[in-house]
Design a protein around this motif. Structure first.
Motif, short mmCIF file in Angstrom:
data_model
loop_
_atom_site.label_atom_id
_atom_site.label_comp_id
_atom_site.label_asym_id
_atom_site.label_seq_id
_atom_site.Cartn_x
_atom_site.Cartn_y
_atom_site.Cartn_z
N ARG A 51 0.84 -1.21 0.00
CA ARG A 51 0.00 0.00 0.00
C ARG A 51 0.87 1.25 0.00
O ARG A 51 0.53 2.25 -0.65
N ALA A 52 1.97 1.18 0.72
CA ALA A 52 2.88 2.33 0.76
C ALA A 52 3.46 2.58 -0.63
O ALA A 52 3.62 3.73 -1.05
N LEU A 53 3.75 1.51 -1.36
CA LEU A 53 4.34 1.66 -2.69
C LEU A 53 3.30 2.19 -3.68
O LEU A 53 3.61 3.01 -4.55
N SER A 54 2.06 1.71 -3.57
CA SER A 54 1.03 2.06 -4.55
C SER A 54 0.27 3.33 -4.19
O SER A 54 -0.57 3.80 -4.97
N GLY A 55 0.52 3.87 -3.01
CA GLY A 55 -0.16 5.11 -2.64
C GLY A 55 -1.59 4.92 -2.19
O GLY A 55 -2.41 5.84 -2.31
N THR A 56 -1.93 3.73 -1.68
CA THR A 56 -3.31 3.51 -1.24
C THR A 56 -3.46 3.52 0.28
O THR A 56 -4.54 3.23 0.79
N LEU A 57 -2.38 3.86 0.99
CA LEU A 57 -2.48 3.89 2.46
C LEU A 57 -3.60 4.80 2.92
O LEU A 57 -4.27 4.54 3.91
N ARG A 58 -3.76 5.89 2.19
CA ARG A 58 -4.76 6.89 2.60
C ARG A 58 -6.17 6.28 2.72
O ARG A 58 -6.95 6.70 3.56
N LEU A 59 -6.45 5.31 1.86
CA LEU A 59 -7.77 4.66 1.92
C LEU A 59 -7.96 3.92 3.25
O LEU A 59 -9.06 3.55 3.60
N TYR A 60 -6.84 3.70 3.94
CA TYR A 60 -6.91 2.98 5.22
C TYR A 60 -6.53 3.90 6.37
O TYR A 60 -6.19 3.42 7.45
N ARG A 61 -6.55 5.20 6.12
CA ARG A 61 -6.16 6.14 7.16
C ARG A 61 -4.72 5.92 7.60
O ARG A 61 -4.38 6.14 8.77
N GLY A 62 -3.90 5.46 6.69
CA GLY A 62 -2.50 5.25 7.02
C GLY A 62 -1.62 6.22 6.25
O GLY A 62 -2.08 6.89 5.33
N ALA A 63 -0.37 6.33 6.67
CA ALA A 63 0.55 7.22 5.97
C ALA A 63 1.99 6.78 6.21
O ALA A 63 2.29 6.11 7.20
N ILE A 64 2.85 7.14 5.26
CA ILE A 64 4.28 6.94 5.46
C ILE A 64 4.75 8.07 6.36
O ILE A 64 4.66 9.24 5.99
N SER A 65 5.20 7.73 7.57
CA SER A 65 5.57 8.79 8.50
C SER A 65 7.06 9.10 8.46
O SER A 65 7.51 10.11 8.99
N ALA A 66 7.83 8.23 7.82
CA ALA A 66 9.25 8.53 7.64
C ALA A 66 9.77 7.69 6.48
O ALA A 66 9.20 6.66 6.15
N GLY A 67 10.86 8.16 5.88
CA GLY A 67 11.51 7.38 4.84
C GLY A 67 11.10 7.79 3.43
O GLY A 67 10.32 8.73 3.24
N ARG A 68 11.68 7.09 2.46
CA ARG A 68 11.50 7.42 1.05
C ARG A 68 11.11 6.19 0.27
O ARG A 68 11.56 5.07 0.59
N VAL A 69 10.29 6.38 -0.77
CA VAL A 69 10.07 5.32 -1.75
C VAL A 69 10.35 5.93 -3.11
O VAL A 69 9.80 6.97 -3.47
N ARG A 70 11.26 5.28 -3.85
CA ARG A 70 11.61 5.81 -5.16
C ARG A 70 11.56 4.70 -6.18
O ARG A 70 11.96 3.58 -5.91
N TYR A 71 11.06 5.04 -7.36
CA TYR A 71 11.18 4.09 -8.46
C TYR A 71 11.93 4.80 -9.57
O TYR A 71 11.41 5.76 -10.16
N GLY A 72 13.17 4.35 -9.82
CA GLY A 72 14.01 5.09 -10.74
C GLY A 72 14.15 6.50 -10.23
O GLY A 72 14.46 6.71 -9.06
N GLY A 73 13.85 7.48 -11.06
CA GLY A 73 13.96 8.87 -10.64
C GLY A 73 12.69 9.42 -10.02
O GLY A 73 12.64 10.58 -9.62
N THR A 74 11.65 8.60 -9.92
CA THR A 74 10.36 9.10 -9.46
C THR A 74 10.17 8.84 -7.98
O THR A 74 10.29 7.70 -7.52
N VAL A 75 9.87 9.89 -7.23
CA VAL A 75 9.54 9.71 -5.81
C VAL A 75 8.09 9.26 -5.72
O VAL A 75 7.20 9.86 -6.31
N LEU A 76 7.84 8.17 -5.01
CA LEU A 76 6.48 7.65 -4.92
C LEU A 76 5.82 7.90 -3.57
O LEU A 76 4.60 7.85 -3.46
N ASP A 77 6.62 8.16 -2.51
CA ASP A 77 5.96 8.38 -1.23
C ASP A 77 5.23 9.72 -1.25
O ASP A 77 5.69 10.69 -1.83
#
Ligand SMILES: Nc1ncnc2c1ncn2[C@@H]1O[C@H](COP(=O)(O)OP(=O)(O)O)[C@@H](O)[C@H]1O
Ligand SMILES: [Mg+2]
Lengths: 298, 256
Positions: free
Chosen positions: B56-82
């Protein structure tokens, strides 16, 4: 016999117009899980704009403005009043309550403007009639049937053949799975509200046209009869809403046509018919005519 | 899937990610892992370890569960995903097949596949048809049943449809959440074959599984999550040999 044909045509016209309203309920519910209690006021707004503008810019222009403005306002309600940013599936019930507040505000303002007046919309049909075989039909009813059928066909075409329609059906079934496919939920949802607003404004024309005396401040309440139509259709099913609307329109017209024989049910039973039909259908099929688990979103 | 062009070989990098639900429940702590562009990486862990949360953190669906990335980074190639939405992940080429398949049961097989392309900008019907042909080559069964409602498919067929739907988005990294869950052993083997085939066609795979035997046989690298933290990491073959993994995740296979 002609009395029956009369009633059937009247019921068909009524049902077709209810369907415009009920489809709006369904589209909004599928896209957002919200029951839109402001729908009647949106309808009234569309009719009101058409009524006040038709003298200056003609009926077609006034209707276009009414439809577009109502669509726009519905979109604004969704975007600014019900949520900030992305749709949040957890607050659909709260948003439903908010629509009640929106309804009160809109209705109060429009009622003040309309007062006790009966507004004419300047539609081209007036009280003209056409003979169809043995019966005489009001042109406004034929127009209601033709225009509604056209609009309904367009809506079903949108559902089936466009990316928006597919997005809406996917999101209506599983919001998260749709999100994972990259569906832009926010955009899909706002477009759904706009479409519902446009359909409501269109319905207003036929609810105010002959044989009705014109647009009244209470015309919006007719939308409440399309509510049971949507519910008995399954709430999330466009086909169900269509079937439910026709069922209620026809029953209402038949009951009204036989009012004298149905005296023991009380005067004005016709007004209760939508709810009576809804309760009967739901007793037999608790999920509605075309209901699935999708309706469990409430 | 076409080979990724050699000048653009993105890797998924998860760096020190913390996830909390409802601002209170900590579900992931300091999770780091990498999925290189040409690899299959397995993520193992018991129920509730946080595997789905990571996806969920990778796909950006945490919000649907009232969740969030509170620290750290997710990157795919040059694209920031968090902090981004699901559309961003799909457009970057990171597409998820969620746990429990989640096909649109009221839609036909064809419509489900079409829905897989909704995240990409409007494509020519020729390209959609091409993507669909590729899916049908991989899953001939779906072609036979294309006009049926997805709800009428068997569990295994639904899993194939869920994977096919994701492939319609032309992913460069496929996230699979417990694809073997609830399937008969024969079907699990079939899914494993499919993952191998998808990888061979140039798509990287992050494979979340409780079925460690299947996952480790496919993966180059593996990580083990335990109560929200990465407990073990290493080459799949090496992990399959460690006592802890044999005991905890390989069940009787590893008990000997
Ligand atoms: N929506 C949620 N709200 C609060 N806690 C959650 C939610 N979803 C999952 N969790 C918690 O996060 C932890 C990890 O869950 P999950 O990611 O589903 O694990 P896994 O996929 O490995 O079984 C569990 O302790 C679970 O209870
Ligand atoms: Mg899980």
């Amino acid at each position: 016999m002609t009395g029956l044909l009369d009633d059937l045509l009247g019921g068909l016209a009524l049902g077709a117009v209810y369907a415009l309203v009920a489809l709006g309920f369904v589209v909004i519910f599928k896209a957002s899980g919200v029951l839109n209690f402001a729908h009647g006021s949106l309808l009234l707004l569309g009719g009101y704009l058409t009524a006040v503008l038709h003298d200056d810019i003609g009926f077609a222009g006034a209707l276009a403005v009414g439809v577009l403005a109502t669509a726009l306002l519905a979109g604004v309600i969704d975007r600014l009043l019900l949520r900030r940013g992305d749709p949040d599936p957890h607050t659909a019930h709260v948003q439903t309550i908010v629509t009640i507040g929106v309804d009160i505000v809109l209705l109060t303002d429009l009622s003040r403007r309309i007062g006790g007046d009966l507004l004419v919309l300047g539609d081209p049909w007036g009280d003209a009639v056409t003979r169809v075989g043995p019966v005489t039909v009001a042109d406004s009813r034929l127009a209601a049937i033709a225009v509604s059928a056209g609009a309904i066909a367009v809506v079903f075409g949108l559902f089936r053949y466009t990316r928006w329609g597919l997005s809406l059906r996917a999101a209506g079934e599983d919001l998260e799975a749709a999100a994972l496919m990259g569906v832009r939920l926010s955009r899909v949802r706002t477009l759904a509200w706009c479409l519902a607003g446009a359909l409501a404004a269109l319905a207003a024309v036929f609810l105010a046209a002959f044989p009705a005396p014109g647009l009244e401040r209470t015309t919006g309440q007719i939308a409440l009869k399309a509510f049971p139509a949507a519910i008995l259709g399954g709430m999330a099913s466009p086909a169900g809403a269509l079937a439910g609307s026709l069922l209620i329109g026809l029953t209402e017209a038949l009951v009204a046509g036989h009012q004298s024989e149905l005296r023991l049910l009380g005067e004005g039973f016709g007004d209760v018919v939508p709810y009576a039909v809804m309760v009967l259908v739901l007793l037999v099929r608790p999920t509605g005519l075309f209901g699935t688990k999708g309706a469990a979103r409430v | 899937m076409p080979e990724a062009p050699p000048d653009d070989l993105p890797a998924l990098r998860v760096e020190h990610v913390d996830v909390t639900y409802g601002r209170a429940v900590s579900a992931l702590r300091d999770v780091s892992l990498t999925v290189p562009h040409d690899s299959v990486v397995a993520l193992l862990g018991a129920n509730g370890a946080g595997k789905t949360t990571l996806l969920r953190a990778l796909s950006g669906t945490l919000r649907l569960y009232r969740g969030a990335i509170s620290a750290g980074r997710v990157r795919y190639g040059g694209t920031v995903l968090d902090g981004r939405d699901p559309v961003a992940a799909v457009q970057a080429g990171v597409v998820q097949v969620p746990e429990g398949r989640r096909v649109f049961t009221g839609l036909t097989v064809d419509e489900n596949l079409r829905s897989g392309g909704l995240g990409l900008s409007r494509r020519g019907s020729a390209q959609v048809a091409e993507a669909r042909d590729r899916v049908f080559t991989l899953f001939p069964r779906l072609a036979e049943r294309r006009r049926q409602a997805a709800g009428l498919l068997s569990g295994g067929e639904q899993q194939m449809l869920a994977i096919g739907r994701a492939l319609m988005a032309a992913p460069r990294l496929l996230l699979l959440d417990e694809p073997s869950l609830g399937l008969a052993p024969l079907m699990v083997d079939r899914i494993a074959e499919v993952v191998r085939e998808i990888h061979a066609q140039g798509t990287a795979v992050l494979l979340v599984e409780q079925n460690a035997g299947m996952a480790l046989s496919l993966a180059d690298h593996a990580h083990v999550l335990e109560t929200g933290e990465v407990r073990l990491s290493g080459p799949a073959a090496a992990l399959a040999g460690t006592d802890a993994v044999r005991r905890l995740y390989l069940g009787e296979e590893g008990a000997a």
